[in-house]
Enzyme design. Structure first.
Site, mmCIF file in Angstrom:
data_model
loop_
_atom_site.group_PDB
_atom_site.id
_atom_site.type_symbol
_atom_site.label_atom_id
_atom_site.label_comp_id
_atom_site.label_asym_id
_atom_site.label_seq_id
_atom_site.Cartn_x
_atom_site.Cartn_y
_atom_site.Cartn_z
ATOM 1 C CG ASP A 164 47.197 146.421 -66.807
ATOM 2 O OD1 ASP A 164 46.034 145.970 -66.857
ATOM 3 O OD2 ASP A 164 47.890 146.402 -65.779
ATOM 4 C CG ASP A 186 37.047 142.636 -71.213
ATOM 5 O OD1 ASP A 186 36.210 142.732 -70.295
ATOM 6 O OD2 ASP A 186 37.072 141.678 -72.006
ATOM 7 C CG HIS A 244 47.226 140.159 -65.194
ATOM 8 N ND1 HIS A 244 45.867 140.183 -65.439
ATOM 9 C CD2 HIS A 244 47.473 138.963 -64.604
ATOM 10 C CE1 HIS A 244 45.320 139.058 -65.015
ATOM 11 N NE2 HIS A 244 46.275 138.294 -64.506
#
Length: 652
Positions: free
Chosen positions: A274, A301, A270
């Protein structure tokens, strides 16, 4: 000495370093000045009245009249100004002007009072003392927000008063003068305290407002990317929509969804996801930052933009296509070079949308439609989509009210082993003959049922009918049946499917359940548990539409799959498309390396079949062999082509 001078300088100076304080002083002053002038006028005429019998008319009538006119003009000015919110510069100018006027007015009223003193007896002279004392006290309190003006009034009026009445030598007047001196010191001390309290109050309000503004800013900013967030987007959309409505202008919004973002999270974590989102936002912001384009991140997203005062639709679509092209360029992260794309749905006001909510919903629908048809491009909402929405809404309502057990049916498309030249199984395909709508294509009603969250109510009767039909087949034929993401998203749903399989009398080892990668997008862990439960009872698991999505390799790695199905989009005109041939070749090689069977879908002509044979495919299905068959037609199909090998002779 220096301390005294500094204190004196502080008392007479109007601070100009705090704009908010200047404005607050001005607004408080506006409310108090009419009161001060009213006190001056009323007290002046009261003193003039007691001296009219003994003093000349120019002192008791002319001068008070002049004072009244001037005071009335100032009252009107301040009364009109009471609701205005001035600039700091204007407030400073007005306060300085008041400071200068206070000197002139205090001097004029004091001089007038002393001119009256020679007239009248002791009572009338005492009235003058009372007038000067009580009036200046009132004025000081009214001028408390302009401390320097209050200080000047106190010094001019009371200072002169004390000196003058002390010089009379009269014990009563001397006592009054001393009393006024002490009261003046007390009043000025109170004035200084109140003034500082006022400053502290304004400072506290500034801090509170600054904190509130910061909280509001943080509440409207996406903490990861620094872009305006979902809340800010809809606030801006509401304001822009109202402006467009008022000015009869055109307004467009676009909703951006990143294609291929989830695999980045799955493969690299993750934190990498990011970083990718930050890079996406920076890229869009650099290239598309302008006064009339408002860009925000809605969450996950998903991004969105608002374009104000647009000219023609193709400008907006062109802008969207430029964004899509920009997103297709590689993103260089520390972990890897990432390739993604973006799909955009666009809607324009006032075309086909009458509210801001409807405008957003229609852009979102255009995005959904675009992702189904051709990802990585911008799609404009049109009248055709309106017709689709109405059609889909009618289908959804009819589905919810239909007797699905009666109206749904199943047809079967053969899956052929081209090496053995025989049919190895059939894929069950849904059909719906509605009593209201007639025959409805599965390409229409199945996506609608999935969006409406009622696909499970279709899966159960269809699975029962497919298993019941397959139970009559020869024991070496397999059944393939499609499951949706919603069929796997809870233990209860999977348990229900297992119960149907186990009570059907059909061997679960002959059943292949087909799933698409969308089943793993929202809850990967639950989908994996569901698949493992189905594998435990012996079912095969096929990954459907392989190659059309973005998480297929991840799925291959993490799931207990037994087959993959190569999507028909790679097979169509494969003989004329080298790129498709390379993709199919690679997938077939990958499946062999992983010990998985591969089924090639959508073979429709001999030319396609020839290429598929050359690439080494074994299992195929498509219209070349047969269109989907009714249950009653299967025995005849098997008898005509399964045992004698004539089925594939024409394609050899």
């Amino acid at each position: 000495m220096k301390t005294s001078l500094k204190l004196l300088s502080e008392l007479v100076k109007i601070p100009d370093h705090n704009p908010d304080l200047l404005i607050a002083k001005y607004r408080a002053f506006c409310r108090q000045m009419p009161i001060m002038y009213f006190i001056l006028i009323s007290s002046t005429w009261a003193l003039a009245a007691t001296h009219m019998p003994v003093a000349p008319a120019w002192l008791t009538l002319a001068i008070p009249t002049v004072f009244t006119v001037i005071s009335a003009a100032r009252v009107v000015f301040w009364w009109k100004s009471r609701k205005e919110i001035p600039t700091a510069a204007y407030a400073l100018t007005a306060l300085k002007r008041t400071q200068r006027l206070s000197i002139g007015i205090a001097s004029a009223f004091t001089l007038w009072s002393f001119l009256l003193y020679p007239y009248g007896d002791a009572y009338q002279q005492s009235h003058i003392a009372f007038y000067m004392a009580i009036t200046v006290i009132s004025c000081i309190f009214c001028l408390m927000h302009v401390r320097s003006a209050a200080f000047f009034v106190a010094v001019i009026v009371n200072g002169t008063f004390i000196v003058f009445f002390t010089a009379t030598g009269h014990a009563t007047f001397i006592a009054i003068a001393i009393n006024i001196l002490l009261v003046s010191f007390g009043m000025l001390a109170v004035l200084v305290v109140n003034y500082r309290n006022f400053e502290r109050m304004i400072s506290a309000q500034q801090q509170t407002q600054a904190l509130s503004n910061e909280n509001l800013r943080l509440a409207n900013i996406d903490s990861l990317t620094g872009l305006p967030n979902r809340r800010a987007f809809f606030n801006h959309l509401g304001e822009a929509f109202q402006t467009a409505t008022d000015n009869s202008a055109r307004l467009a919004i676009g909703v951006i969804d990143l294609d291929g973002f989830k695999p980045v999270n799955d493969l690299y974590g993750h934190s990498s996801g990011d970083r990718l989102l930050v890079e996406v936002s920076n890229r869009l912001r650099r290239e598309f930052s302008s006064d009339d384009l408002f860009l925000s991140r809605l969450g996950g997203d998903e991004f969105a933009f608002v374009i104000s005062d647009i000219a023609i639709d193709r400008d907006v679509v062109g802008e969207g296509n430029r964004m899509c092209a920009l997103l297709r360029s590689p993103f260089h992260l520390p972990e890897a070079t990432i390739m993604i794309s973006g799909s955009i749905g666009i809607a324009v006001f006032p075309d086909l949308a009458s509210t801001s909510e409807e405008l957003f919903d229609r852009a979102d629908y255009a995005l959904y439609h675009g992702k189904r048809q051709k990802r990585g491009n911008s799609t404009l909402f049109t009248a055709r989509h309106v017709a689709e929405i109405h059609r889909d809404a009618r289908i959804e309502q009819t589905l919810k009210q239909a007797n699905l057990a009666e109206e749904l049916s199943v047809v079967f498309q053969p899956i052929v082993d081209v090496l053995r030249q025989q049919t190895t199984g059939f894929e069950a395909l849904a059909r719906w003959n509605s009593k209201v709508l007639g025959t409805v294509s599965p390409a229409q009603f199945i996506p609608i049922a999935e969006r409406a969250g009622i696909i499970g109510s279709l899966t159960r009767p269809l699975l029962k009918k497919a298993l019941r039909a397959a139970s009559k087949w020869p024991g070496d034929l397999r059944l393939s049946f499609n499951l949706s993401a919603q069929d796997l998203n809870s233990p209860e749903a999977v348990t229900g499917i297992i119960a149907i399989i186990e009570t059907s009398g059909f061997d679960a080892a002959r059943l292949d359940l087909e799933i698409t990668e969308t089943a793993f997008i929202h809850d990967t862990s639950q989908a994996r548990r569901s698949v493992e439960m189905l594998r435990q009872i012996g079912c095969g698991i096929s990954l459907d539409d392989f190659g059309t999505g973005y998480s297929s390799l991840t799925s291959l790695h993490s799931l207990p799959l037994t087959k993959i199905k190569i999507d028909h989009s790679f097979v169509h005109d494969i003989q004329d498309n080298p790129a498709s041939e390379k993709i199919v070749r690679s997938v077939l090689t990958l499946s062999r390396e992983m010990g998985l069977d591969a089924i090639v879908e959508g073979v429709e002509c001999a030319e396609e079949m020839a290429v598929i044979r050359h690439l080494g495919a074994r299992f195929v299905q498509g219209y070349l062999f047969s269109k989907p068959l009714e249950e009653a037609a299967i025995p005849g199909f098997l008898a005509s082509g399964r045992d004698d090998g004539t089925l594939l002779t024409q394609t050899a």
